[in-house]
Design a protein around this motif. Structure first.
Motif, PDB file in Angstrom:
ATOM      1  N   LYS A  35     -17.803  -0.664 -24.975  1.00 58.19           N
ATOM      2  CA  LYS A  35     -18.716  -1.407 -24.104  1.00 58.19           C
ATOM      3  C   LYS A  35     -18.382  -2.903 -24.133  1.00 58.19           C
ATOM      4  N   LEU A  36     -18.149  -3.416 -25.329  1.00 65.61           N
ATOM      5  CA  LEU A  36     -17.885  -4.854 -25.469  1.00 65.61           C
ATOM      6  C   LEU A  36     -16.543  -5.233 -24.854  1.00 65.61           C
ATOM      7  N   ARG A  37     -15.540  -4.377 -25.023  1.00 62.61           N
ATOM      8  CA  ARG A  37     -14.223  -4.670 -24.433  1.00 62.61           C
ATOM      9  C   ARG A  37     -14.298  -4.691 -22.915  1.00 62.61           C
ATOM     10  N   ILE A  38     -15.074  -3.753 -22.360  1.00 65.88           N
ATOM     11  CA  ILE A  38     -15.240  -3.719 -20.898  1.00 65.88           C
ATOM     12  C   ILE A  38     -15.929  -4.998 -20.420  1.00 65.88           C
ATOM     13  N   LEU A  39     -16.988  -5.397 -21.110  1.00 64.13           N
ATOM     14  CA  LEU A  39     -17.702  -6.627 -20.723  1.00 64.13           C
ATOM     15  C   LEU A  39     -16.763  -7.830 -20.781  1.00 64.13           C
ATOM     16  N   SER A  40     -15.990  -7.890 -21.851  1.00 69.38           N
ATOM     17  CA  SER A  40     -15.079  -9.007 -22.056  1.00 69.38           C
ATOM     18  C   SER A  40     -14.063  -9.113 -20.914  1.00 69.38           C
ATOM     19  N   GLU A  41     -13.435  -7.987 -20.605  1.00 70.27           N
ATOM     20  CA  GLU A  41     -12.357  -8.002 -19.606  1.00 70.27           C
ATOM     21  C   GLU A  41     -12.891  -8.211 -18.195  1.00 70.27           C
ATOM     22  N   GLU A  42     -14.003  -7.536 -17.903  1.00 71.80           N
ATOM     23  CA  GLU A  42     -14.527  -7.631 -16.540  1.00 71.80           C
ATOM     24  C   GLU A  42     -15.160  -8.998 -16.285  1.00 71.80           C
ATOM     25  N   PHE A  43     -15.852  -9.539 -17.288  1.00 70.96           N
ATOM     26  CA  PHE A  43     -16.463 -10.869 -17.137  1.00 70.96           C
ATOM     27  C   PHE A  43     -15.353 -11.907 -16.942  1.00 70.96           C
ATOM     28  N   ASP A  44     -14.271 -11.733 -17.671  1.00 71.66           N
ATOM     29  CA  ASP A  44     -13.127 -12.641 -17.554  1.00 71.66           C
ATOM     30  C   ASP A  44     -12.569 -12.623 -16.125  1.00 71.66           C
ATOM     31  N   LEU A  45     -12.458 -11.420 -15.565  1.00 69.68           N
ATOM     32  CA  LEU A  45     -11.944 -11.286 -14.203  1.00 69.68           C
ATOM     33  C   LEU A  45     -12.906 -11.927 -13.194  1.00 69.68           C
ATOM     34  N   ALA A  46     -14.208 -11.667 -13.380  1.00 69.06           N
ATOM     35  CA  ALA A  46     -15.204 -12.160 -12.427  1.00 69.06           C
ATOM     36  C   ALA A  46     -15.441 -13.662 -12.562  1.00 69.06           C
ATOM     37  N   ILE A  52     -15.800 -13.279 -25.097  1.00 68.26           N
ATOM     38  CA  ILE A  52     -15.598 -12.753 -26.453  1.00 68.26           C
ATOM     39  C   ILE A  52     -14.252 -13.201 -27.007  1.00 68.26           C
ATOM     40  N   GLU A  53     -14.293 -13.822 -28.152  1.00 64.74           N
ATOM     41  CA  GLU A  53     -13.071 -14.293 -28.806  1.00 64.74           C
ATOM     42  C   GLU A  53     -12.437 -13.158 -29.615  1.00 64.74           C
ATOM     43  N   HIS A  54     -13.227 -12.546 -30.489  1.00 61.97           N
ATOM     44  CA  HIS A  54     -12.779 -11.335 -31.170  1.00 61.97           C
ATOM     45  C   HIS A  54     -13.959 -10.533 -31.716  1.00 61.97           C
ATOM     46  N   ILE A  55     -13.664  -9.272 -32.035  1.00 62.30           N
ATOM     47  CA  ILE A  55     -14.703  -8.359 -32.512  1.00 62.30           C
ATOM     48  C   ILE A  55     -14.201  -7.687 -33.790  1.00 62.30           C
ATOM     49  N   THR A  56     -15.065  -7.617 -34.793  1.00 59.46           N
ATOM     50  CA  THR A  56     -14.701  -6.844 -35.980  1.00 59.46           C
ATOM     51  C   THR A  56     -15.828  -5.843 -36.240  1.00 59.46           C
ATOM     52  N   SER A  57     -15.517  -4.833 -37.017  1.00 56.63           N
ATOM     53  CA  SER A  57     -16.543  -3.832 -37.305  1.00 56.63           C
ATOM     54  C   SER A  57     -16.284  -3.202 -38.663  1.00 56.63           C
TER      55      SER A  57
END
Ligand code: GTP
Ligand code: MG
Length: 218
Positions: A35-46, A52-57
């Motif tokens: 979900k977060l990767r999709i938000l990151s990439e799509e928001f970047d395009l739009a 998002i700079e980076h995500i850890t888990s």
């Protein structure tokens, strides 16, 4: 040693003996990361800006689950852990700017299958030691072969500056809990204030530059 402590000592083993238990949390993290990767990439395009700079888990280790369950006085069984611990699954989202922290949190929690259980805004109200971050406890569905499980995940959102401070503070002092010497605690809180000041200056630059970029359109 009390019987209860002895029972809890078997809790880490119990968790290890049921691989399906921690697997659920791993799956929940994978769902959330997607979900977060999709938000990151799509928001970047739009918007021509990646929030998002980076995500850890991480999934909490069985030993750490045992320690926390004992501290919380939970019954030593898996149902009590699932109910009583919010951070068996943890995702940390590091954003460039403070406004990104709130946009990512908003975009994530308005998704139909993301249930927001709790929100702690340590940015609006920092902890006494200076700690800043936005914490969300969410529950998301994990679709298995024969059922759907709703799994809790702790999501910590913070800026690069907040992450810098929290990471170093953790290395220096987190283990002392409330026993950090007063002069160190003051220095630490001052350093957090400097990081927050830097965040607000960078946010200001970001907002000033965003206007012209947005006007360029596609
Ligand atoms: P925990 O028992 O520590 O999980 O605290 P809590 O259940 O009251 O939740 P809270 O939202 O306050 O903190 C959850 C997590 O945020 C912690 O496990 C840490 O990862 C992080 N955190 C909270 N406070 C601090 C802090 O002062 N310094 C650092 N470095 N991290 C913190
Ligand atoms: Mg925790």
């Amino acid at each position: 040693m009390s019987g209860e402590v002895l029972e809890h000592e078997g809790l880490a083993d119990l968790v290890r003996q049921r691989p399906g238990f921690l697997m659920l949390y791993k799956f929940a993290i994978e769902e959330l990361m997607t979900k977060l990767r999709i938000l990151s990439e799509e928001f970047d395009l739009a918007h021509r800006h990646d929030p998002i700079e980076h995500i850890t888990s991480r999934v909490k280790r069985p030993e750490a689950i045992e320690v926390k369950a004992r501290r919380r006085g939970l019954a030593p069984d898996l149902a009590a852990i699932a109910e009583g611990l919010d951070d068996v699954a943890g995702v940390r989202v590091v954003c460039p700017f403070v406004s990104d922290v709130y946009s990512v949190a908003e975009m994530l929690t308005r998704q139909d299958d993301v249930e927001l259980l709790r929100r702690k805004d340590y940015i609006a109200t920092p902890k006494d030691n200076g700690y800043r971050s936005l914490h969300l406890i969410v529950r998301i569905p994990v679709f298995l072969s024969d059922r759907v499980e709703r799994v809790k995940v702790e999501v910590q959102l913070r800026t690069i500056a907040m992450d810098f401070w929290a990471t170093l503070e953790h290395k220096l002092f987190y283990k002392y809990e409330s026993q950090v010497p007063t002069d160190f605690a003051t220095e630490l809180a001052n350093a957090a204030g400097l990081a927050a000041h830097l965040d607000s200056r960078m946010e200001d630059l970001h907002q000033r530059l965003r206007g012209p970029v947005d006007e360029l359109g596609d």
